[in-house]
Design an enzyme around this catalytic site. Structure first.
Site, PDB file in Angstrom:
ATOM      1  N   LYS A   1      57.623  34.666  76.658  1.00  0.00           N
ATOM      2  CA  LYS A   1      56.358  35.309  76.286  1.00  0.00           C
ATOM      3  C   LYS A   1      56.733  36.701  75.807  1.00  0.00           C
ATOM      4  O   LYS A   1      57.116  37.554  76.599  1.00  0.00           O
ATOM      5  CB  LYS A   1      55.431  35.380  77.503  1.00  0.00           C
ATOM      6  CG  LYS A   1      54.046  35.887  77.177  1.00  0.00           C
ATOM      7  CD  LYS A   1      53.181  35.846  78.433  1.00  0.00           C
ATOM      8  CE  LYS A   1      51.723  36.136  78.109  1.00  0.00           C
ATOM      9  NZ  LYS A   1      51.491  37.245  77.217  1.00  0.00           N
TER      10      LYS A   1
ATOM     11  N   ARG B   1      49.638  39.113  69.854  1.00  0.00           N
ATOM     12  CA  ARG B   1      49.502  37.778  69.289  1.00  0.00           C
ATOM     13  C   ARG B   1      48.813  37.912  67.934  1.00  0.00           C
ATOM     14  O   ARG B   1      47.804  38.602  67.819  1.00  0.00           O
ATOM     15  CB  ARG B   1      48.643  36.945  70.252  1.00  0.00           C
ATOM     16  CG  ARG B   1      48.437  35.507  69.849  1.00  0.00           C
ATOM     17  CD  ARG B   1      49.491  34.604  70.453  1.00  0.00           C
ATOM     18  NE  ARG B   1      49.231  33.206  70.115  1.00  0.00           N
ATOM     19  CZ  ARG B   1      48.460  32.410  70.819  1.00  0.00           C
ATOM     20  NH1 ARG B   1      47.851  32.851  71.903  1.00  0.00           N
ATOM     21  NH2 ARG B   1      48.282  31.147  70.454  1.00  0.00           N
TER      22      ARG B   1
ATOM     23  N   ARG C   1      42.297  25.891  77.278  1.00  0.00           N
ATOM     24  CA  ARG C   1      42.090  24.531  77.779  1.00  0.00           C
ATOM     25  C   ARG C   1      42.912  24.316  79.024  1.00  0.00           C
ATOM     26  O   ARG C   1      44.051  24.754  79.117  1.00  0.00           O
ATOM     27  CB  ARG C   1      42.486  23.499  76.714  1.00  0.00           C
ATOM     28  CG  ARG C   1      41.848  23.754  75.369  1.00  0.00           C
ATOM     29  CD  ARG C   1      40.348  23.786  75.470  1.00  0.00           C
ATOM     30  NE  ARG C   1      39.826  22.460  75.708  1.00  0.00           N
ATOM     31  CZ  ARG C   1      39.133  21.754  74.804  1.00  0.00           C
ATOM     32  NH1 ARG C   1      38.876  22.275  73.628  1.00  0.00           N
ATOM     33  NH2 ARG C   1      38.702  20.546  75.076  1.00  0.00           N
TER      34      ARG C   1
ATOM     35  N   LYS D   1      50.774  30.573  81.062  1.00  0.00           N
ATOM     36  CA  LYS D   1      51.649  31.746  80.959  1.00  0.00           C
ATOM     37  C   LYS D   1      52.116  32.081  82.360  1.00  0.00           C
ATOM     38  O   LYS D   1      51.328  32.137  83.307  1.00  0.00           O
ATOM     39  CB  LYS D   1      50.931  32.921  80.292  1.00  0.00           C
ATOM     40  CG  LYS D   1      49.612  33.315  80.901  1.00  0.00           C
ATOM     41  CD  LYS D   1      48.987  34.446  80.095  1.00  0.00           C
ATOM     42  CE  LYS D   1      47.575  34.728  80.591  1.00  0.00           C
ATOM     43  NZ  LYS D   1      46.815  35.587  79.697  1.00  0.00           N
TER      44      LYS D   1
END
Lengths: 529, 339
Positions: free
Chosen positions: A227, A232, A394, A400
């Site tokens: 990550k 993002r 979802r 994460k």
């Protein structure tokens, strides 16, 4: 104009998010097309009216008010639109009810420079102070009413009942005054056609997870990636239009020419925007700490110096479209193959691939995760191999797994009043660590405590105030916070020369004497290089 | 006036304690204890305790006694509006300033020259005090709290109308108006009564004494009640008055879904209102706005103007543009808060 002025004025004084949404809904509901669309455009900062620029307005006011008096007023008020609206000489005849936003746009678009002045003059003379302010805000942008484009679109969603993801998806394919958008939201026409346009596709998001929950999952069903600690983004390119979207769907491409200009494909890529260190660039990109990326964010323009010092790239996670082919229903593993193919064939100069982290069991991954300190990694992403790309968060598909937070014991130094529901509480805390000459501020946090703890802290602050500066109070050295944060970087924002990423109050150490809190030296040892 | 007299430049001076009149040996609104003080009005930054001899209007002296106790000065002498009194070698008169109850301008005559010190003042109608009377003079010493052309205060009735409209719009909530305890509070109550608001008005404890004093001095305020009570259910739909500090204080949490309003000239500037978390800003001021300041310069027709406190620079500039000799006195110790 009157309705728009009332809307803006009302929003300025509304601090609660829900009340802002209510006001917007009421406005969309009672204002006809195309005016509501122009208002929406103004709130999303996409109105571009050539000619009506601050320079013209300044020139006009200079002919009416003594320049020295204007300068003193502007210094005091601090906002050009507000200063001009208040200082503009009052005339008798007011008929602001008849001036619509659409009239303004239509007339301005057809006007040359001299005509623009005449128009502005006429409008400013017919409006009252509130109307003048709203007009100037509409023309010059920078509303400062505490409404983001995202909040405006959430309000559209709540007003119409259409999911906000759907609105985000077509947002960049529609244009002011958005009559097609409103017609669709009203159920009067089909969804606006966005084929052939570079639009934002709502992002798929991950759930946080911990080790104990992972053990219920079969590691063979999942792939892992780092990550990365950037922001993002989604890079969309279609028919020669390139857009770089933030996770809220705002196009930030204008300040990332180093990425946008290198785009040589049609499609949509999901990835992490990072800054790399040009000096260490050899075989590949070496991501720099988040703080370096911050130098590139929240800017209106970007200088060549900044571009050279903080060059950006995208570390690609996923591919949503390859040319016009929608890949989102394919399983993750298949999309990954397509992503790799895309990368091989295009060899983009502005991107690389987020590498897959191989592992055979969760304990092994845990070891890798805890070794990931530094190197711009926030932890791990765990994605189900067969997951389609589905908007939103979802259950059971993507996780994460952040690395453990770091902790420092810090001493409360200043407290500031909160906003909205918390406006009568001192709920924003600045804390520091020890240096030879005393405490130095290292960070600020306003979350991580319960309502009950907040009441206790609020009372303590009121009882132990040593100095007041407006809404801020300096307090005695008496409360130790165990502050949790994701990472620590060099920064000029605080006197300590350090800044925390995602600081939150982990525990309130009422038991600990402030003299036992951590030192700046101890903090520096935790810094990311 | 007499041409061979002595210009006030040679006998009015700024000292560390404040503005000083040499022939009368007194200060006007001194910021530290002095032998002889003339007090223009009861606001805390103008009327301080500890002076030996105080001269003021009856109302101002009563306000000082309520705020600081009967021993706030060794001797308080009351001087009615318009009556001349000799102080030292000077002759002094107090004239209405229209700022708050008892507020006065100080008119000083000495050797053929007349100086008027405005104190804080406004020009628009305020039924809780005597209206400002312009006095022509050689030197006019004025405040400039709202001395910028951006400050044009709207009519009071419009602002009260907005409050009443909001009450109508949110009948299930309680409206809390932040208003300075002396002057502004009573003026708001008076304006509400004028607009037909006849419900009892709940008051924060800090406002009670001064409202009581206003009533004793003949300003009727209608039915008032205590806002700091256990059962606040009757405050739904009410208009409550509180000092501005209470809006961001624990006290407000007790009220049923309060809408925070604030009555002050500063509310004209949006980001200022926003910083204070005010939802309903009301531009109601006890100070002259820009137009009133300029109007007053015209009315008193003084060839020379000195500016005491506020946005001095701009008012000096505006006076000069009108051909009036002007300077800033840079007095310290006066606050913007009660505006």
């Amino acid at each position: 104009m009157k309705r728009f002025a009332e809307l803006l004025d009302g929003l300025v004084y509304t601090s609660s998010r829900n009340d802002k949404v209510k006001r917007l809904i009421e406005y969309f509901d009672t204002t006809p097309d195309p005016d509501r669309g122009w208002a929406l455009a103004a709130m999303c900062s996409v109105v571009d009216l050539p000619g009506a620029k601050p320079g013209i307005v300044r020139g006009m006011i200079a002919n009416r008010v003594d320049p020295e008096l204007f300068r003193l007023s502007y210094d005091y008020v601090g906002d050009l639109a507000e200063t001009v609206s208040l200082i503009w000489p009052e005339t008798i005849a007011k008929n602001h009810a008849t001036l619509s936003l659409n009239d303004i746009v239509t007339e301005l678009r057809a006007a040359d420079r001299n005509k623009v002045k005449l128009l502005l003059d006429r409008w400013l003379n017919t409006l009252d102070a509130k109307g003048r302010w709203a007009l100037l805000k509409f023309l010059m942008g920078g509303l400062r009413i505490g409404v983001s484009g995202r909040l405006a679109r959430i309000s559209l969603s709540e007003w119409s009942g259409v999911a906000v993801e759907q609105i985000e998806e077509i947002w960049h394919g529609v244009e002011p005054p958005y009559t097609d958008l409103f017609a669709w939201l009203n159920g009067n026409s089909p969804k606006p056609d966005i084929d052939g346009k570079a639009v934002y596709r709502p992002l798929m998001l991950a759930h946080p997870i911990e080790f104990k929950d992972l053990t219920d999952l079969d590691p063979r069903d999942y792939i892992a990636e780092w990550k990365w600690d950037g922001i993002r983004v989604q890079l969309a390119s279609r028919n020669g239009t390139v857009r770089l979207f933030s996770r809220t769907g705002d196009d930030i491409g204008r300040v990332f020419p180093d990425i946008v200009e290198g785009v040589n494909f049609d499609g949509v890529i999901d990835g992490e925007l990072l800054v790399y260190d040009r000096d260490s660039f050899r075989q590949g990109f070496e991501p720099a700490p988040f703080n370096n990326l911050q130098q590139r964010l929240n800017r209106k323009t970007v200088s060549s110096k900044i571009l050279a010092e903080y060059p950006a790239f995208i570390r690609a996670y996923d591919i949503l479209y390859d040319k016009t082919e929608d890949l989102r229903s394919l399983p993750m593993s298949k999309r990954r193959e397509r992503l790799e193919e895309w990368y091989q064939s295009k060899t983009p100069t502005f991107a690389d691939l987020s590498p897959i982290v191989s592992f055979s069991n969760w304990s092994e991954l845990e070891t890798l995760r805890s070794s990931a300190r530094g190197k711009a990694r926030e932890g791990l992403m765990i994605k189900r191999r067969n997951s389609a790309y589905e908007p939103g968060r979802r259950r059971g598909l993507w996780f994460k797994w952040k690395r453990d937070a770091m902790l420092l014991d810090c001493v409360l130094m200043y407290a500031q009043r909160g906003h909205g529901r918390r406006s009568s509480y001192f709920s924003d805390y600045t804390f520091g660590v020890w240096r030879e000459d005393g405490l130095v501020p290292i960070g600020k946090a306003y979350s991580g405590f319960t309502d009950e703890e907040l009441q206790g802290l609020d009372k303590w602050v009121r009882d132990h105030t040593t100095e007041r500066f407006g809404p801020v109070r300096a307090v005695e050295q008496g409360v130790v916070f165990e502050v949790a944060f994701d990472s620590l970087h060099a920064s000029k924002r605080h006197k300590s020369g350090l800044a925390m990423r995602f600081p939150r109050i982990h525990r309130i150490r009422w038991d600990k004497p402030p003299s036992d809190a951590d030192t700046l030296q101890a903090a520096e040892a935790l810094m990311e290089i | 006036m007499v041409a061979n007299g002595k210009h006030p430049r040679s006998w009015m001076e700024v000292r560390p304690a404040g503005l000083y009149c040499r022939p009368g040996d007194f200060y006007i609104d001194p910021v530290r204890p002095v032998e002889r003080a003339i007090i223009t009005h009861g606001h805390a930054d103008h009327a301080r305790s500890g002076h030996k001899y105080v001269l003021s209007t009856l109302e101002t002296s009563e306000i000082m006694k309520v705020r600081y106790g009967a021993n706030c000065a060794k001797l308080i002498e009351q001087l009615p509006y318009g009556k001349a009194q000799v102080v030292g070698d000077a002759e002094v008169k107090l004239m209405p300033a229209g700022h708050i109850l008892g507020s006065a301008q100080v008119v000083i005559e000495y050797r053929g020259y007349r100086v008027v010190i405005s104190g804080d003042y406004k020009r628009r109608v305020d039924q809780t005090c005597e209206p400002f009377v312009p006095v022509s003079c050689d030197v006019f010493i004025t405040e400039a709290t709202f001395g910028l052309p951006v400050f044009r205060h709207p009519p009071d009735a419009d602002e009260i109308g907005r409050l009443l409209k909001s009450v109508e719009l949110f009948p299930d909530r309680c409206h809390v108006v932040g208003a300075y305890a002396l002057g502004k509070c009573q003026r708001i109550i008076n304006l509400l009564r004028e607009a037909g608001w006849d419900r009892p008005i709940p008051l924060h404890g800090a406002l009670k004494n001064l409202c009581g004093l206003y009533e004793r001095l003949g300003v009727s305020l209608g039915q008032l009640e205590d806002a700091t009570v256990n059962d606040v259910s009757s405050f739904v739909g009410a208009i409550v008055l509180a000092p501005p500090s209470a809006l961001a204080n624990k006290w407000i949490r007790r009220l049923p879904e309060p809408v925070t309003a604030m009555a002050s000239g500063w509310m004209l500037i949006r980001q200022r209102a926003r910083q204070r978390n005010v939802e309903l800003p009301m531009v109601i001021s006890d100070h002259a706005d820009w137009n009133e300041l300029l109007q007053t310069l015209d009315d008193v027709a003084a060839p020379e103007v000195w500016v005491t406190h506020g946005r001095e620079e701009a008012l000096v500039r505006a006076a000069e543009l009108r051909g009036i000799k002007a300077k800033a006195l840079n007095l310290i110790g006066f606050e913007d808060d009660s505006a």
